[in-house]
Design a protein around this motif. Sequence first.
Motif, short mmCIF file in Angstrom:
data_model
loop_
_atom_site.label_atom_id
_atom_site.label_comp_id
_atom_site.label_asym_id
_atom_site.label_seq_id
_atom_site.Cartn_x
_atom_site.Cartn_y
_atom_site.Cartn_z
N GLY A 1 0.82 -1.21 0.00
CA GLY A 1 0.00 0.00 0.00
C GLY A 1 0.85 1.26 0.00
O GLY A 1 0.55 2.22 -0.72
N GLU A 2 1.93 1.25 0.81
CA GLU A 2 2.80 2.43 0.87
C GLU A 2 3.49 2.66 -0.47
O GLU A 2 3.63 3.80 -0.92
CB GLU A 2 3.83 2.25 1.98
N ILE A 3 3.94 1.58 -1.11
CA ILE A 3 4.61 1.72 -2.41
C ILE A 3 3.64 2.26 -3.45
O ILE A 3 3.99 3.13 -4.26
CB ILE A 3 5.19 0.35 -2.84
N GLN A 4 2.41 1.74 -3.45
CA GLN A 4 1.43 2.23 -4.40
C GLN A 4 1.13 3.71 -4.18
O GLN A 4 0.99 4.48 -5.14
CB GLN A 4 0.15 1.41 -4.28
N HIS A 5 1.06 4.11 -2.90
CA HIS A 5 0.81 5.53 -2.59
C HIS A 5 1.98 6.40 -3.07
O HIS A 5 1.77 7.47 -3.65
CB HIS A 5 0.62 5.69 -1.08
N LEU B 1 4.10 5.69 -5.51
CA LEU B 1 4.08 5.72 -6.97
C LEU B 1 3.02 6.70 -7.48
O LEU B 1 3.24 7.42 -8.45
CB LEU B 1 3.81 4.31 -7.51
N LEU B 2 1.88 6.74 -6.80
CA LEU B 2 0.83 7.66 -7.20
C LEU B 2 1.29 9.12 -7.03
O LEU B 2 1.04 9.96 -7.90
CB LEU B 2 -0.43 7.40 -6.37
N ASP B 3 1.97 9.39 -5.90
CA ASP B 3 2.50 10.75 -5.70
C ASP B 3 3.50 11.13 -6.78
O ASP B 3 3.49 12.26 -7.29
CB ASP B 3 3.16 10.85 -4.32
N LEU B 4 4.38 10.17 -7.11
CA LEU B 4 5.38 10.45 -8.15
C LEU B 4 4.72 10.71 -9.50
O LEU B 4 5.13 11.60 -10.26
CB LEU B 4 6.35 9.25 -8.26
N MET B 5 3.70 9.93 -9.81
CA MET B 5 2.98 10.14 -11.07
C MET B 5 2.33 11.52 -11.11
O MET B 5 2.36 12.21 -12.13
CB MET B 5 1.94 9.04 -11.25
N ASN B 6 1.75 11.93 -9.98
CA ASN B 6 1.14 13.26 -9.92
C ASN B 6 2.19 14.36 -10.10
O ASN B 6 1.94 15.37 -10.78
CB ASN B 6 0.42 13.45 -8.58
#
Length: 262
Positions: free
Chosen positions: A75-79, A81-86
């Motif tokens: 979950g932390e990695i997905q979060h 990755l989402l921040d990096l994509m944003n």
Amino acid sequence: MIRISKARKLTIAGAAALAFFAGGCATKGDLRNVEQQIVILQTRQDSLFRTLQRQNRELIDSLHATSEITTRMRGEIQHTLLDLMNQVVQVQALTGQSQANLQQLRTQLDQQREQAAAAAAAASAAPARDTSGTAASGSADEMYRLGREQLQRGSASTARKAFEQLLHDFPSDSRAPDAQFSLAETYVVEKQFDRALAEFDRVVELFPSSAQASTALYRAGVISEERGNTAKAREFYSRVAARYPKSDEARLAADKLRRLKR
């Protein structure tokens, strides 16, 4: 787990007794010994089974804990990755906006050059009308205004292109010293301080009689002082005081020099 009932124990004991009696050497003591051995074996088997059960529970608990940690990390990695994509999307948007601003500025500069060329042609065709100077001055003012707008927005590289174009096209215009000073400021925004100091020095070199010359030297001294280079700061302050003694910057530079000598 294997459990031996009392009847089973007696059966085994009876079988053992028959075996001993058949051999002609069995006694009651022998039968008791056989029963005791059976009980001991049963006890050991129960103990072993309990040990296996405990180890099995510990293994299951460990697997559950590992599964929870893995789920949380996923979950932390997905979060992340989402921040990096944003962030990538935001950077792309800003890059696109800067490119659009630069293209708009280039278009405006091209239009201004065309207007200046047209005004020059009109002046050549009608010498009595002195419109070329007005047209050139207006174009220089517009370039300077566009450059300052971009600099205030933080688009240092785009602003620098406008100032460089003004200096190239109108090197003798009254806005040229301001453009050179602002060009130096674009490098301050980008934290290229050595390049900024060199460009401030060019204000004095190119436009020594302008009001911006003393300001440029004083500004270079302040930047040098803020960066901890007191020797360089003294050099710029001394140049202001020596070369432009009647300027406001000379008075400020003198105060700076007195403070730096303490």
